[in-house]
Design a protein around this motif. Structure first.
Motif, short mmCIF file in Angstrom:
data_model
loop_
_atom_site.label_atom_id
_atom_site.label_comp_id
_atom_site.label_asym_id
_atom_site.label_seq_id
_atom_site.Cartn_x
_atom_site.Cartn_y
_atom_site.Cartn_z
N GLY A 74 6.50 17.27 6.18
CA GLY A 74 7.47 16.40 6.84
C GLY A 74 7.32 14.93 6.52
O GLY A 74 8.13 14.11 6.94
N HIS A 75 6.28 14.56 5.78
CA HIS A 75 6.04 13.16 5.45
C HIS A 75 6.95 12.68 4.33
O HIS A 75 7.42 13.48 3.51
CB HIS A 75 4.59 12.96 4.99
CG HIS A 75 3.60 13.15 6.07
ND1 HIS A 75 3.09 14.38 6.39
CD2 HIS A 75 3.04 12.27 6.93
CE1 HIS A 75 2.23 14.25 7.40
NE2 HIS A 75 2.19 12.98 7.75
N ALA A 76 7.15 11.39 4.31
CA ALA A 76 7.84 10.73 3.20
C ALA A 76 6.81 9.93 2.41
O ALA A 76 5.87 9.39 2.99
CB ALA A 76 8.91 9.78 3.74
N GLU A 77 7.00 9.86 1.10
CA GLU A 77 6.24 8.90 0.30
C GLU A 77 6.79 7.53 0.69
O GLU A 77 8.00 7.33 0.70
CB GLU A 77 6.43 9.12 -1.19
CG GLU A 77 5.73 10.34 -1.73
CD GLU A 77 5.69 10.38 -3.25
OE1 GLU A 77 5.97 9.35 -3.91
OE2 GLU A 77 5.38 11.45 -3.78
N ALA A 78 5.90 6.61 1.03
CA ALA A 78 6.35 5.32 1.55
C ALA A 78 5.41 4.20 1.11
O ALA A 78 4.34 4.46 0.55
CB ALA A 78 6.43 5.38 3.08
N VAL A 79 5.82 2.97 1.38
CA VAL A 79 4.96 1.82 1.16
C VAL A 79 4.87 1.01 2.45
O VAL A 79 5.84 0.88 3.18
CB VAL A 79 5.43 0.91 0.00
CG1 VAL A 79 5.33 1.63 -1.33
CG2 VAL A 79 6.82 0.38 0.23
N LYS A 80 3.68 0.49 2.69
CA LYS A 80 3.45 -0.43 3.79
C LYS A 80 3.32 -1.82 3.17
O LYS A 80 2.49 -2.03 2.30
CB LYS A 80 2.20 -0.08 4.58
CG LYS A 80 1.95 -1.03 5.75
CD LYS A 80 0.91 -0.51 6.72
CE LYS A 80 -0.47 -0.57 6.16
NZ LYS A 80 -1.51 -0.34 7.17
N LEU A 81 4.20 -2.72 3.61
CA LEU A 81 4.22 -4.09 3.08
C LEU A 81 3.68 -5.06 4.11
O LEU A 81 4.02 -4.97 5.29
CB LEU A 81 5.65 -4.52 2.76
CG LEU A 81 6.50 -3.62 1.88
CD1 LEU A 81 7.90 -4.19 1.77
CD2 LEU A 81 5.87 -3.45 0.52
N VAL A 82 2.88 -5.99 3.66
CA VAL A 82 2.50 -7.14 4.46
C VAL A 82 3.14 -8.33 3.75
O VAL A 82 3.03 -8.47 2.52
CB VAL A 82 0.97 -7.31 4.55
CG1 VAL A 82 0.61 -8.56 5.34
CG2 VAL A 82 0.33 -6.07 5.17
N TYR A 83 3.86 -9.14 4.51
CA TYR A 83 4.59 -10.25 3.90
C TYR A 83 4.54 -11.47 4.81
O TYR A 83 4.29 -11.37 6.01
CB TYR A 83 6.04 -9.84 3.61
CG TYR A 83 6.83 -9.46 4.84
CD1 TYR A 83 7.64 -10.39 5.49
CD2 TYR A 83 6.74 -8.18 5.37
CE1 TYR A 83 8.35 -10.04 6.62
CE2 TYR A 83 7.44 -7.83 6.51
CZ TYR A 83 8.25 -8.76 7.14
OH TYR A 83 8.93 -8.42 8.27
N ASP A 84 4.77 -12.63 4.21
CA ASP A 84 4.82 -13.89 4.94
C ASP A 84 6.27 -14.12 5.36
O ASP A 84 7.13 -14.41 4.53
CB ASP A 84 4.34 -15.03 4.04
CG ASP A 84 4.28 -16.37 4.74
OD1 ASP A 84 4.92 -16.53 5.82
OD2 ASP A 84 3.60 -17.27 4.22
N GLU B 181 0.85 -1.19 0.00
CA GLU B 181 0.00 0.00 0.00
C GLU B 181 0.89 1.24 0.00
O GLU B 181 1.80 1.35 0.81
CB GLU B 181 -0.89 0.01 1.25
CG GLU B 181 -1.81 1.21 1.33
CD GLU B 181 -2.67 1.18 2.58
OE1 GLU B 181 -3.91 1.18 2.42
OE2 GLU B 181 -2.12 1.16 3.70
N SER B 182 0.62 2.18 -0.91
CA SER B 182 1.35 3.44 -0.94
C SER B 182 0.72 4.41 0.04
O SER B 182 -0.50 4.41 0.24
CB SER B 182 1.31 4.04 -2.35
OG SER B 182 2.11 3.29 -3.23
N TYR C 175 -0.49 6.97 6.90
CA TYR C 175 -1.69 7.44 6.22
C TYR C 175 -1.68 6.88 4.80
O TYR C 175 -0.75 7.15 4.04
CB TYR C 175 -1.71 8.97 6.13
CG TYR C 175 -1.75 9.64 7.47
CD1 TYR C 175 -2.94 9.75 8.19
CD2 TYR C 175 -0.58 10.16 8.03
CE1 TYR C 175 -2.97 10.36 9.44
CE2 TYR C 175 -0.60 10.78 9.28
CZ TYR C 175 -1.80 10.88 9.97
OH TYR C 175 -1.82 11.48 11.21
N PRO C 176 -2.69 6.10 4.43
CA PRO C 176 -2.75 5.59 3.06
C PRO C 176 -2.88 6.73 2.06
O PRO C 176 -3.56 7.73 2.33
CB PRO C 176 -4.01 4.72 3.03
CG PRO C 176 -4.36 4.47 4.46
CD PRO C 176 -3.81 5.62 5.24
N ALA C 177 -2.22 6.58 0.91
CA ALA C 177 -2.35 7.56 -0.16
C ALA C 177 -3.72 7.40 -0.82
O ALA C 177 -4.40 6.38 -0.65
CB ALA C 177 -1.24 7.36 -1.19
#
Length: 179
Positions: A53-63, A31-32, A136-138
């Motif tokens: 002050g935020h960074a563009e980022a990704v939230k990963l869910v992984y096994d 998720e971006s 925060y989701p994009a």
């Protein structure tokens, strides 16, 4: 039953980082979004000013039984330029910084170790920071961008394929076969 874990990484443009991790075996969700700033519920337009002050980022869910957190971090460090302060290529500003956002003390220790491994094996010194913050989701149009609009976007066509090639070259045993 999978051993589901989550991490948040910022490696410049979130479209680029998302495209890389969508191709990794064991990553089940990408998720971006935005993290590391002061503004609550920021918008893309606000982020682009560099003043939140935020960074563009990704939230990963992984096994974690398939791909370890250390491997995720090594792929992260190996597919963007962690030596560039507050930029990735032509993207300039604190919103494009290289940062790891550990969710607990164990992830923080792994993040420190991954940066040290990268520094040991590469030219230059990583400026990747270890930070905290609220996720925060994009906006929806940023999600799965490469699969849709991204392959018609000249910026994405110039920046994403080289990152995918780095992933395939250096981490070939961790790349999905249909990628």
């Amino acid at each position: 039953m999978s051993n589901s874990e989550t991490t948040i990484l910022a490696g410049g443009c979130f479209w680029c980082t998302e495209a890389v991790f969508k191709d990794v075996i064991g990553v089940t969700e990408v998720e971006s979004g935005y993290i590391g700033g002061e503004t609550e519920n920021p918008t893309y337009k606000e982020i682009c000013t560099g003043r939140t002050g935020h960074a563009e980022a990704v939230k990963l869910v992984y096994d974690a039984d398939v791909v370890s957190y250390g491997e995720i971090l090594d792929m992260f460090m190996g597919t963007h330029d962690p030596t560039q302060l507050n930029r990735q290529g032509n993207d300039v500003g604190t919103q494009y910084r290289s940062a790891i956002f550990p969710l607990d003390d164990a992830q923080k220790a792994e993040a420190e170790a991954a940066i040290a491994r990268w520094n040991e094996g590469n030219q230059g010194e990583a400026v990747t920071t270890i930070e905290g913050g609220t996720w925060y989701p994009a906006e929806d149009y940023h999600q799965e961008y490469w699969e849709g609009e991204g392959q018609r976007n000249p910026y994405c066509m110039a920046v994403i394929p080289p990152k995918l090639m780095k992933l395939r070259k250096s981490f070939q045993d961790k790349v999905k076969q249909d990628a």
